[in-house]
Motif scaffolding. Structure first.
Motif, PDB file in Angstrom:
ATOM      1  N   THR A   5      -0.419 -24.161  -9.728  1.00 56.05           N
ATOM      2  CA  THR A   5      -1.599 -24.374  -8.907  1.00 56.05           C
ATOM      3  C   THR A   5      -1.533 -25.782  -8.322  1.00 56.05           C
ATOM      4  O   THR A   5      -0.747 -26.622  -8.757  1.00 56.05           O
ATOM      5  CB  THR A   5      -2.879 -24.238  -9.746  1.00 56.05           C
ATOM      6  N   THR A   7      -3.598 -28.001  -8.730  1.00 55.54           N
ATOM      7  CA  THR A   7      -4.578 -28.714  -9.552  1.00 55.54           C
ATOM      8  C   THR A   7      -3.937 -29.896 -10.270  1.00 55.54           C
ATOM      9  O   THR A   7      -2.830 -29.790 -10.807  1.00 55.54           O
ATOM     10  CB  THR A   7      -5.184 -27.760 -10.598  1.00 55.54           C
ATOM     11  N   LEU A   9      -4.986 -31.943 -13.447  1.00 58.46           N
ATOM     12  CA  LEU A   9      -5.909 -31.868 -14.584  1.00 58.46           C
ATOM     13  C   LEU A   9      -5.790 -33.163 -15.383  1.00 58.46           C
ATOM     14  O   LEU A   9      -4.723 -33.481 -15.897  1.00 58.46           O
ATOM     15  CB  LEU A   9      -5.559 -30.658 -15.445  1.00 58.46           C
ATOM     16  N   ASP A 164      -6.767 -30.257  -5.946  1.00 61.26           N
ATOM     17  CA  ASP A 164      -7.966 -30.010  -6.740  1.00 61.26           C
ATOM     18  C   ASP A 164      -7.915 -30.873  -7.989  1.00 61.26           C
ATOM     19  O   ASP A 164      -7.061 -30.659  -8.864  1.00 61.26           O
ATOM     20  CB  ASP A 164      -8.056 -28.535  -7.129  1.00 61.26           C
ATOM     21  N   ILE A 166      -9.476 -32.281 -11.472  1.00 65.40           N
ATOM     22  CA  ILE A 166     -10.350 -31.897 -12.579  1.00 65.40           C
ATOM     23  C   ILE A 166     -10.332 -33.021 -13.602  1.00 65.40           C
ATOM     24  O   ILE A 166      -9.261 -33.516 -13.973  1.00 65.40           O
ATOM     25  CB  ILE A 166      -9.866 -30.607 -13.271  1.00 65.40           C
ATOM     26  N   GLN A 185     -14.066 -31.857  -9.848  1.00 64.28           N
ATOM     27  CA  GLN A 185     -14.777 -31.037 -10.820  1.00 64.28           C
ATOM     28  C   GLN A 185     -14.762 -31.763 -12.160  1.00 64.28           C
ATOM     29  O   GLN A 185     -13.722 -32.297 -12.568  1.00 64.28           O
ATOM     30  CB  GLN A 185     -14.116 -29.662 -10.988  1.00 64.28           C
ATOM     31  N   ILE A 219     -12.076 -24.036 -20.312  1.00 63.40           N
ATOM     32  CA  ILE A 219     -11.698 -24.423 -18.946  1.00 63.40           C
ATOM     33  C   ILE A 219     -11.000 -23.265 -18.247  1.00 63.40           C
ATOM     34  O   ILE A 219     -11.196 -23.028 -17.057  1.00 63.40           O
ATOM     35  CB  ILE A 219     -10.793 -25.667 -18.971  1.00 63.40           C
ATOM     36  N   LEU A 223     -11.578 -22.096 -14.383  1.00 62.89           N
ATOM     37  CA  LEU A 223     -10.534 -22.371 -13.395  1.00 62.89           C
ATOM     38  C   LEU A 223      -9.569 -21.187 -13.311  1.00 62.89           C
ATOM     39  O   LEU A 223      -9.497 -20.372 -14.232  1.00 62.89           O
ATOM     40  CB  LEU A 223      -9.756 -23.624 -13.805  1.00 62.89           C
TER      41      LEU A 223
END
Length: 235
Positions: A5, A7, A9, A164, A166, A185, A219, A223
């Protein structure tokens, strides 16, 4: 996995990935061993005294010095031992499995933590996380601490803004202000009763997390991540 992804994190450390009370207990045990060479009590007895003093809300190091009339050490000596000791702490098996799973799925994994470099890196080594994170921001090394936005913006400056982001933390006083401002987020891992810094949700909007979770694996339910602990063998 073939694809990941987009993302990034990012985690807090203390009371998010492990319980900081375990670090405190480990440090007290080492200090108790040191004191036991100077007094007639065993290190186990001294350790229990220190823990009891902590839970009463007393000044633990001052109490132990006064109670045992220690004249050749001072509070600062104990603080130094506390910060520099090599802790006996570990991840829970579920946390270890979750971190292994998300590492395979997200673009990058990071850490933002407040504290002294030697202390936080000793924790990471004990937890087996020294080589886990792609980027680590430790406040003493970085030059500022949460809620300074710079500690978080560093990730955007490094990896770009079209991702993204997080952030997962626990401290409702400071963890979520900056990432909320940046449009990340935010996830708050709820206190299970053992956190060093107690949580309050009587907060101004800027401090409030987007999500509250009781376990890190929650999570994955929010997600687009896959997590099945039964498919992962912990090491």
């Amino acid at each position: 996995m073939d694809t990941k992804t987009n993302t990034i994190l990012i985690f807090d450390l203390d009371d998010t990935l492990y319980k900081e009370i375990d670090y405190l207990s480990s440090a007290y045990k080492e200090i108790a061993s040191f004191i036991s060479k100077k007094v007639t009590k065993s290190s186990e007895q001294l350790w229990q005294e220190m823990l009891a003093s902590y839970h009463r809300g007393d000044n633990v190091f001052q109490d132990i010095i006064q109670k045992h009339q220690l004249t050749d050490v001072c509070i600062e000596d104990f603080i130094t031992r506390y910060r520099h000791h090599h802790p006996h702490i570990q991840l829970t098996s579920s946390t270890k499995q979750f971190l292994a799973s998300v590492k395979e799925q997200v673009f990058k994994v990071g850490l933002i933590t407040d504290g002294r470099s030697v202390q936080q890196r000793h924790k990471l080594k004990a937890l087996g996380l020294l080589n886990y994170f792609d980027t680590v921001v430790i406040s003493e090394e970085f030059g500022s601490e949460k809620p300074n936005k710079a500690n978080f913006k560093y990730f955007e400056d490094t990896y770009g803004i079209n991702l993204d982001y997080i952030y997962v933390g626990d401290n409702t006083a400071k963890d979520f202000i900056a990432p909320n401002t940046l449009g990340w987020q935010t996830f708050c891992l709820l206190d299970d009763g053992r956190n060093i810094h107690k949580q309050s949700f009587d907060l101004e909007p800027s401090k409030y997390p987007n999500h509250c979770i009781r376990d890190l694996s929650d999570i994955a339910h929010i997600l687009p991540l896959t997590y099945n602990p039964h498919e992962i063998t912990s090491s």
